[in-house]
Design a protein around this motif. Structure first.
Motif, PDB file in Angstrom:
ATOM      1  N   ARG A 183       0.835  -1.203   0.000  1.00  0.00           N
ATOM      2  CA  ARG A 183       0.000   0.000   0.000  1.00  0.00           C
ATOM      3  C   ARG A 183       0.866   1.247   0.000  1.00  0.00           C
ATOM      4  NH1 ARG A 183      -3.892  -0.864   4.939  1.00  0.00           N
ATOM      5  NH2 ARG A 183      -1.837  -0.937   5.840  1.00  0.00           N
ATOM      6  N   ARG A 184       2.071   1.145   0.516  1.00  0.00           N
ATOM      7  CA  ARG A 184       2.956   2.302   0.577  1.00  0.00           C
ATOM      8  C   ARG A 184       3.601   2.604  -0.768  1.00  0.00           C
ATOM      9  NH1 ARG A 184       5.692   1.786   6.537  1.00  0.00           N
ATOM     10  NH2 ARG A 184       3.741   2.042   7.630  1.00  0.00           N
ATOM     11  N   ARG A 185       3.379   1.767  -1.752  1.00  0.00           N
ATOM     12  CA  ARG A 185       3.959   1.968  -3.075  1.00  0.00           C
ATOM     13  C   ARG A 185       2.923   2.296  -4.133  1.00  0.00           C
ATOM     14  NH1 ARG A 185       9.416   2.479  -2.785  1.00  0.00           N
ATOM     15  NH2 ARG A 185      10.237   0.932  -1.406  1.00  0.00           N
ATOM     16  N   GLY A 186       1.672   2.314  -3.788  1.00  0.00           N
ATOM     17  CA  GLY A 186       0.620   2.495  -4.772  1.00  0.00           C
ATOM     18  C   GLY A 186       0.303   3.948  -5.071  1.00  0.00           C
ATOM     19  N   GLU A 187      -0.643   4.114  -5.970  1.00  0.00           N
ATOM     20  CA  GLU A 187      -1.065   5.455  -6.378  1.00  0.00           C
ATOM     21  C   GLU A 187      -1.663   6.235  -5.217  1.00  0.00           C
ATOM     22  OE1 GLU A 187      -3.592   5.369  -9.821  1.00  0.00           O
ATOM     23  OE2 GLU A 187      -2.268   3.950 -10.836  1.00  0.00           O
ATOM     24  N   ALA A 188      -2.366   5.543  -4.330  1.00  0.00           N
ATOM     25  CA  ALA A 188      -2.950   6.230  -3.176  1.00  0.00           C
ATOM     26  C   ALA A 188      -1.848   6.818  -2.299  1.00  0.00           C
ATOM     27  CB  ALA A 188      -3.812   5.273  -2.364  1.00  0.00           C
ATOM     28  N   ALA A 189      -0.798   6.048  -2.051  1.00  0.00           N
ATOM     29  CA  ALA A 189       0.324   6.531  -1.234  1.00  0.00           C
ATOM     30  C   ALA A 189       0.997   7.731  -1.896  1.00  0.00           C
ATOM     31  CB  ALA A 189       1.331   5.416  -0.995  1.00  0.00           C
ATOM     32  N   GLU A 190       1.081   7.698  -3.218  1.00  0.00           N
ATOM     33  CA  GLU A 190       1.664   8.844  -3.936  1.00  0.00           C
ATOM     34  C   GLU A 190       0.829  10.097  -3.721  1.00  0.00           C
ATOM     35  OE1 GLU A 190       2.281   7.900  -8.057  1.00  0.00           O
ATOM     36  OE2 GLU A 190       3.433   6.094  -7.554  1.00  0.00           O
ATOM     37  N   GLY A 191      -0.487   9.950  -3.754  1.00  0.00           N
ATOM     38  CA  GLY A 191      -1.376  11.078  -3.510  1.00  0.00           C
ATOM     39  C   GLY A 191      -1.237  11.608  -2.097  1.00  0.00           C
ATOM     40  N   HIS A 192      -1.123  10.708  -1.126  1.00  0.00           N
ATOM     41  CA  HIS A 192      -0.928  11.121   0.265  1.00  0.00           C
ATOM     42  C   HIS A 192       0.406  11.847   0.419  1.00  0.00           C
ATOM     43  CE1 HIS A 192      -4.377   8.662   0.886  1.00  0.00           C
ATOM     44  NE2 HIS A 192      -3.742   7.517   1.040  1.00  0.00           N
ATOM     45  N   ALA A 193       1.446  11.320  -0.237  1.00  0.00           N
ATOM     46  CA  ALA A 193       2.774  11.930  -0.149  1.00  0.00           C
ATOM     47  C   ALA A 193       2.754  13.343  -0.735  1.00  0.00           C
ATOM     48  CB  ALA A 193       3.801  11.066  -0.876  1.00  0.00           C
ATOM     49  N   GLU A 194       2.079  13.520  -1.842  1.00  0.00           N
ATOM     50  CA  GLU A 194       2.016  14.855  -2.461  1.00  0.00           C
ATOM     51  C   GLU A 194       1.257  15.843  -1.580  1.00  0.00           C
ATOM     52  OE1 GLU A 194       3.714  16.152  -5.034  1.00  0.00           O
ATOM     53  OE2 GLU A 194       4.707  14.200  -4.950  1.00  0.00           O
ATOM     54  N   ALA A 195       0.197  15.368  -0.921  1.00  0.00           N
ATOM     55  CA  ALA A 195      -0.557  16.237  -0.010  1.00  0.00           C
ATOM     56  C   ALA A 195       0.308  16.650   1.182  1.00  0.00           C
ATOM     57  CB  ALA A 195      -1.825  15.529   0.472  1.00  0.00           C
ATOM     58  N   ILE A 196       1.094  15.708   1.703  1.00  0.00           N
ATOM     59  CA  ILE A 196       1.994  16.012   2.820  1.00  0.00           C
ATOM     60  C   ILE A 196       3.084  16.971   2.364  1.00  0.00           C
ATOM     61  CG2 ILE A 196       3.693  15.027   4.414  1.00  0.00           C
ATOM     62  CD1 ILE A 196       1.871  12.452   4.348  1.00  0.00           C
ATOM     63  N   HIS A 197       3.621  16.743   1.168  1.00  0.00           N
ATOM     64  CA  HIS A 197       4.646  17.631   0.612  1.00  0.00           C
ATOM     65  C   HIS A 197       4.105  19.059   0.518  1.00  0.00           C
ATOM     66  CE1 HIS A 197       7.730  19.310  -1.957  1.00  0.00           C
ATOM     67  NE2 HIS A 197       6.812  19.566  -2.880  1.00  0.00           N
ATOM     68  N   LYS A 198       2.892  19.196   0.039  1.00  0.00           N
ATOM     69  CA  LYS A 198       2.274  20.519  -0.083  1.00  0.00           C
ATOM     70  C   LYS A 198       2.141  21.186   1.292  1.00  0.00           C
ATOM     71  CE  LYS A 198      -1.875  22.839  -1.717  1.00  0.00           C
ATOM     72  NZ  LYS A 198      -3.265  22.692  -2.099  1.00  0.00           N
ATOM     73  N   ALA A 199       1.718  20.421   2.289  1.00  0.00           N
ATOM     74  CA  ALA A 199       1.590  20.960   3.655  1.00  0.00           C
ATOM     75  C   ALA A 199       2.950  21.389   4.200  1.00  0.00           C
ATOM     76  CB  ALA A 199       0.955  19.923   4.578  1.00  0.00           C
ATOM     77  N   LEU A 200       3.974  20.606   3.924  1.00  0.00           N
ATOM     78  CA  LEU A 200       5.322  20.944   4.391  1.00  0.00           C
ATOM     79  C   LEU A 200       5.842  22.202   3.706  1.00  0.00           C
ATOM     80  CD1 LEU A 200       6.862  17.369   4.437  1.00  0.00           C
ATOM     81  CD2 LEU A 200       6.563  18.848   6.435  1.00  0.00           C
ATOM     82  N   MET A 201       5.562  22.326   2.415  1.00  0.00           N
ATOM     83  CA  MET A 201       6.019  23.503   1.671  1.00  0.00           C
ATOM     84  C   MET A 201       5.300  24.762   2.145  1.00  0.00           C
ATOM     85  SD  MET A 201       8.453  22.408  -0.107  1.00  0.00           S
ATOM     86  CE  MET A 201       8.810  23.796  -1.152  1.00  0.00           C
ATOM     87  N   GLU A 202       4.025  24.646   2.475  1.00  0.00           N
ATOM     88  CA  GLU A 202       3.270  25.794   2.959  1.00  0.00           C
ATOM     89  C   GLU A 202       3.757  26.250   4.332  1.00  0.00           C
ATOM     90  OE1 GLU A 202      -0.795  24.509   2.786  1.00  0.00           O
ATOM     91  OE2 GLU A 202      -0.913  24.790   0.604  1.00  0.00           O
ATOM     92  N   ALA A 203       4.269  25.328   5.117  1.00  0.00           N
ATOM     93  CA  ALA A 203       4.714  25.657   6.476  1.00  0.00           C
ATOM     94  C   ALA A 203       6.171  26.110   6.538  1.00  0.00           C
ATOM     95  CB  ALA A 203       4.535  24.440   7.377  1.00  0.00           C
ATOM     96  N   ARG A 204       6.926  25.897   5.455  1.00  0.00           N
ATOM     97  CA  ARG A 204       8.351  26.199   5.458  1.00  0.00           C
ATOM     98  C   ARG A 204       8.631  27.615   5.880  1.00  0.00           C
ATOM     99  NH1 ARG A 204      12.055  24.000   0.583  1.00  0.00           N
ATOM    100  NH2 ARG A 204      13.728  24.146   2.030  1.00  0.00           N
ATOM    101  N   PRO A 205       9.666  27.892   6.648  1.00  0.00           N
ATOM    102  CA  PRO A 205      10.687  26.969   7.133  1.00  0.00           C
ATOM    103  C   PRO A 205      10.288  26.258   8.416  1.00  0.00           C
ATOM    104  CG  PRO A 205      11.288  29.173   7.800  1.00  0.00           C
ATOM    105  CD  PRO A 205      10.008  29.290   7.002  1.00  0.00           C
TER     106      PRO A 205
END
Length: 142
Positions: A6-28
């Motif tokens: 499950r950590r390698r599927g398309e759903a995990a990719e979508g979750h990772a991108e959402a987390i990436h976006k949250a991290l970028m918005e909070a930077r630094p």
């Protein structure tokens, strides 16, 4: 056919991108788990899956390393001092886990079955890993 994680599927990719976006918005600044849950509208399980995926693809996507601390939460960082401190903490943690596995389980197994091929192999392999990690992590005070 092998089961796809499950950590390698398309759903995990979508979750990772959402987390990436949250991290970028909070930077630094960093983002703590409750903030990640609110900003991504993901469950804890989905966030864990996304974090695993994110860590797997960070280097491939040219993103800075992701670290976690209790004080700052999840955070991208390129600071070499922070990175080394984090890496040393993780190596010490893994070293402690391996030592406890050896002393609490594997040696007791070896005592019960001293002629067991598997347990002899496991002791040798874990001792090698312990030596490598011991030589990798600087000693405290160094």
């Amino acid at each position: 056919m092998a089961c796809r994680s499950r950590r390698r599927g398309e759903a995990a990719e979508g979750h990772a991108e959402a987390i990436h976006k949250a991290l970028m918005e909070a930077r630094p600044a960093g983002v703590e788990m409750p903030q990640v849950r609110r900003s991504t509208e993901r469950t804890l399980s989905q966030i864990r899956s996304g974090l695993a995926m994110l860590r797997d693809v960070i280097a491939k996507k040219g993103r800075p390393p992701l670290r976690y601390s209790r004080a700052d939460g999840y955070q991208y960082t390129s600071d070499p001092v922070e990175l080394q401190e984090y890496e040393v903490r993780v190596v010490h943690l893994i070293l402690t886990l391996i030592r406890r596995l050896i002393t609490g389980m594997v040696i007791a197994h070896a005592v019960l079955y001293p002629e067991g091929r598997w347990v002899r192999h496991l002791v040798a392999q874990l001792k090698a890993v312990e030596t490598i990690l011991d030589n990798t992590a600087p000693q405290k005070g160094s």
